[in-house]
Scaffold this active site. Structure first.
Site, PDB file in Angstrom:
ATOM      1  N   ASP A   1       0.818  -1.222   0.000  1.00 37.75           N
ATOM      2  CA  ASP A   1       0.000   0.000   0.000  1.00 37.75           C
ATOM      3  C   ASP A   1       0.856   1.278   0.000  1.00 37.75           C
ATOM      4  OD1 ASP A   1      -2.176  -1.730   0.138  1.00 37.75           O
ATOM      5  OD2 ASP A   1      -2.181  -1.710   2.327  1.00 37.75           O
TER       6      ASP A   1
ATOM      7  N   GLU B   1     -11.304  -0.947  -4.647  1.00 36.38           N
ATOM      8  CA  GLU B   1     -10.753  -0.255  -3.465  1.00 36.38           C
ATOM      9  C   GLU B   1      -9.589   0.624  -3.904  1.00 36.38           C
ATOM     10  OE1 GLU B   1      -9.308  -3.382  -0.905  1.00 36.38           O
ATOM     11  OE2 GLU B   1      -7.813  -4.038  -2.355  1.00 36.38           O
TER      12      GLU B   1
ATOM     13  N   GLU C   1      23.652   6.263   6.298  1.00 38.40           N
ATOM     14  CA  GLU C   1      23.145   5.147   7.090  1.00 38.40           C
ATOM     15  C   GLU C   1      23.324   3.844   6.295  1.00 38.40           C
ATOM     16  OE1 GLU C   1      22.195   5.512  10.251  1.00 38.40           O
ATOM     17  OE2 GLU C   1      22.767   7.604   9.925  1.00 38.40           O
TER      18      GLU C   1
ATOM     19  N   GLU D   1      21.473   1.473   6.247  1.00 41.25           N
ATOM     20  CA  GLU D   1      20.157   1.067   5.735  1.00 41.25           C
ATOM     21  C   GLU D   1      19.707   1.930   4.556  1.00 41.25           C
ATOM     22  OE1 GLU D   1      20.845   1.999   8.783  1.00 41.25           O
ATOM     23  OE2 GLU D   1      19.607   3.658   9.449  1.00 41.25           O
TER      24      GLU D   1
ATOM     25  N   ASP E   1      25.917   0.071  11.239  1.00 41.17           N
ATOM     26  CA  ASP E   1      25.014   1.219  11.460  1.00 41.17           C
ATOM     27  C   ASP E   1      25.174   2.328  10.411  1.00 41.17           C
ATOM     28  OD1 ASP E   1      23.147   2.856  12.607  1.00 41.17           O
ATOM     29  OD2 ASP E   1      24.553   3.736  14.020  1.00 41.17           O
TER      30      ASP E   1
HETATM   31  O1  FUB Z   1      -3.190  -3.902   2.872  1.00 40.28           O
HETATM   32  C1  FUB Z   1      -4.495  -4.315   3.183  1.00 40.28           C
HETATM   33  C2  FUB Z   1      -5.426  -4.035   2.021  1.00 40.28           C
HETATM   34  O2  FUB Z   1      -4.985  -4.673   0.849  1.00 40.28           O
HETATM   35  C3  FUB Z   1      -5.510  -2.578   1.633  1.00 40.28           C
HETATM   36  O3  FUB Z   1      -6.272  -1.832   2.517  1.00 40.28           O
HETATM   37  C4  FUB Z   1      -6.031  -2.696   0.246  1.00 40.28           C
HETATM   38  O4  FUB Z   1      -5.896  -1.541  -0.518  1.00 40.28           O
HETATM   39  C5  FUB Z   1      -5.213  -3.841  -0.286  1.00 40.28           C
HETATM   40  O5  FUB Z   1      -3.987  -3.414  -0.781  1.00 40.28           O
END
Ligand code: FUB
Length: 457
Positions: A37, A216, A334, A336, A451
């Site tokens: 995400d 979504e 760093e 990382e 580090d």
């Molecule tokens: O990461 C959990 C869920 O999966 C998210 O809220 C959605 O967008 C999908 O990526």
């Protein structure tokens, strides 16, 4: 050659080229943990990437996400990991799932909109944390959720309040978009932590708005007077976009940005412009051991077509081939900070912050576009610790087995949290190179922790 021989020959070619292919790979951009995400923002010339974090022990059929993570870059090829800036335990109302989120900046504050299951009201809720620094620490700005399931009644399921995306228009009006199975939007008040007026629902099945449908993950932004919303469609998902002349719609479906590809059910998009280029972030399952609940963030560079449309993109392993900046090796860097790594992982503590750990013989870190200038470097120092035998860092140029310019001995320091700054001479190294830190030492223990490092003239 007969068929069998050809197949064997092809396999051999693939095996011979596998290390080389990895050495060129830039995707997924984070190799030290599973990330999901992606939500990029640019602040003070740095690109900050806020992500969800899939735990490596996530079951094959469900998310295990307890915190959010932050990475930053100033060149689009080297990414620095930062201390965990926000956990679900920072929200007393969260059940503990760090679902998708987006952080934005306004009037000296960073507001991080998250989605998570609500302990006090059945269903997923949207919450908001704030901080005066992009690095955090972030705190729940409300002490309760901002949008709860009872405020949205257009879906029968309880996880329709997922995936917040916030956009602030040129006139200062902020808008919140979110949803799963329904796309909601509402205005936010100037305080950024309260909803102003009605919540409107867009019909996820309306073809004129969402083409193949809205699942979504809306991501809303404005470019040259046009409002764009990219989102995930179907399940497994493909990524699409819709545009409008107004943040409140009407929206017009424009097309596919990334067709169904890879093995993750979800791909969650994020788009941003940085240093004159446009970048498209998403996640897939490409890291070793990856699946729909152990995902990893990738990025592709793209150019808008002349009419403002977004070209359809493919997932690549190469990712960003050309950085937008050089790395100065004469400043403390760093450990990382890396373009690619194999074997190692990262940890954090209060005293040191984030450091590289779990270093074994043959592991390596690659840092790209390191600019040693005309005068060049002749010394290298690094902060290391080791409870066991220690080991060495081979400093190689441009390839994992490229020119060896120096070898640093990382000694036994007594304990993992006894850090020592050690130095070695390096063969005069000039101009721009990719630097490989190749770790060597006696197994079976983890060799040493690492580090930070710096070159000297
Ligand atoms: O990461 C959990 C869920 O999966 C998210 O809220 C959605 O967008 C999908 O990526």
């Amino acid at each position: 050659m007969n068929k069998k021989r050809i197949t064997r020959f092809c396999l051999l070619l693939i095996l011979i080229n596998l290390p080389l292919f990895n050495l060129k790979a830039q995707n997924p951009i984070i190799q030290t943990m599973y990330t999901a995400d992606p939500a990029p923002i640019v602040y003070n010339d740095t690109l900050f990437l806020y992500v969800g974090h899939d735990e490596k022990d996530a079951p094959p059929n469900g998310y295990l996400m307890r915190d959010y993570q932050l990475f930053s870059t100033i060149d689009m090829v080297n990414w620095t990991a930062h201390k965990t800036p926000l956990r679900t335990s920072d929200f007393i109302w969260s059940v503990g799932d760090a679902s998708a989120a987006q952080c934005i900046y306004r009037n000296g504050q960073f507001y991080w909109y998250i989605s998570s299951m609500n302990k006090f009201f059945p269903g997923v809720a949207v919450g908001v944390a704030s901080s005066d620094s992009p690095y955090g620490p972030f705190k729940d700005a409300l002490g309760k959720a901002l949008v709860t399931n009872d405020m949205t009644s257009h879906a029968k399921h309880a996880w329709d309040d997922l995936d917040p995306s916030v956009f602030i228009d040129d006139d200062g009006q902020a808008y919140l978009y979110w949803g799963n199975g329904v796309c909601y939007w509402a205005k936010l008040n100037n305080d950024m932590i309260s909803v102003d007026g009605e919540i409107t629902a867009l019909d996820a099945k309306d073809k004129s708005i969402f083409g193949p449908g809205f699942t979504e993950a809306p991501w809303v932004y404005k470019r040259q007077g046009l409002y764009y919303m990219i989102y995930a469609s179907g399940f497994p998902e493909s990524l699409h976009y819709t545009v409008s002349k107004n943040p409140t719609g009407p929206w017009e479906y424009k097309g596919c940005v990334m067709p169904l590809e890879g093995g993750s059910n979800t791909n969650h998009p994020g788009i941003i412009d940085y240093k004159g280029n446009s970048y498209f972030f998403y996640h897939n399952d490409a890291l070793p051991g990856g699946h729909s609940y152990c995902r990893s963030v990738c990025v592709e560079q793209f150019s808008y077509n002349e009419d403002g449309s977004i070209p359809e993109m493919k997932m690549t392993k190469e990712g960003i081939m050309k950085g937008v900046n050089k790395l100065n090796p004469f400043k403390r860097t760093e450990a990382e900070t890396m373009a690619w790594s194999e074997g190692i992982s990262i940890e954090e503590n209060e005293k040191i912050g984030v450091y590289v750990t779990s270093i074994h013989n043959g592991d390596y870190i690659k840092v790209r576009n390191v600019d040693f200038g005309n005068k060049g470097a002749s010394r290298f120092s690094a902060s290391v610790s080791s409870r066991y035998h220690g080991g060495t860092i081979e400093i190689r140029l441009d390839n994992i087995d490229g020119q060896l310019v120096g070898t640093l001995h990382a000694p036994y320091t007594g304990e993992w949290d006894n850090w020592s700054l050690v130095e070695t001479a390096v063969k005069n190294t000039k101009d721009v190179h990719d630097v490989y830190f190749v770790f060597k030492g006696k197994e079976p223990h983890s060799l040493f922790n690492f580090d930070y490092w710096m070159f000297g003239e």
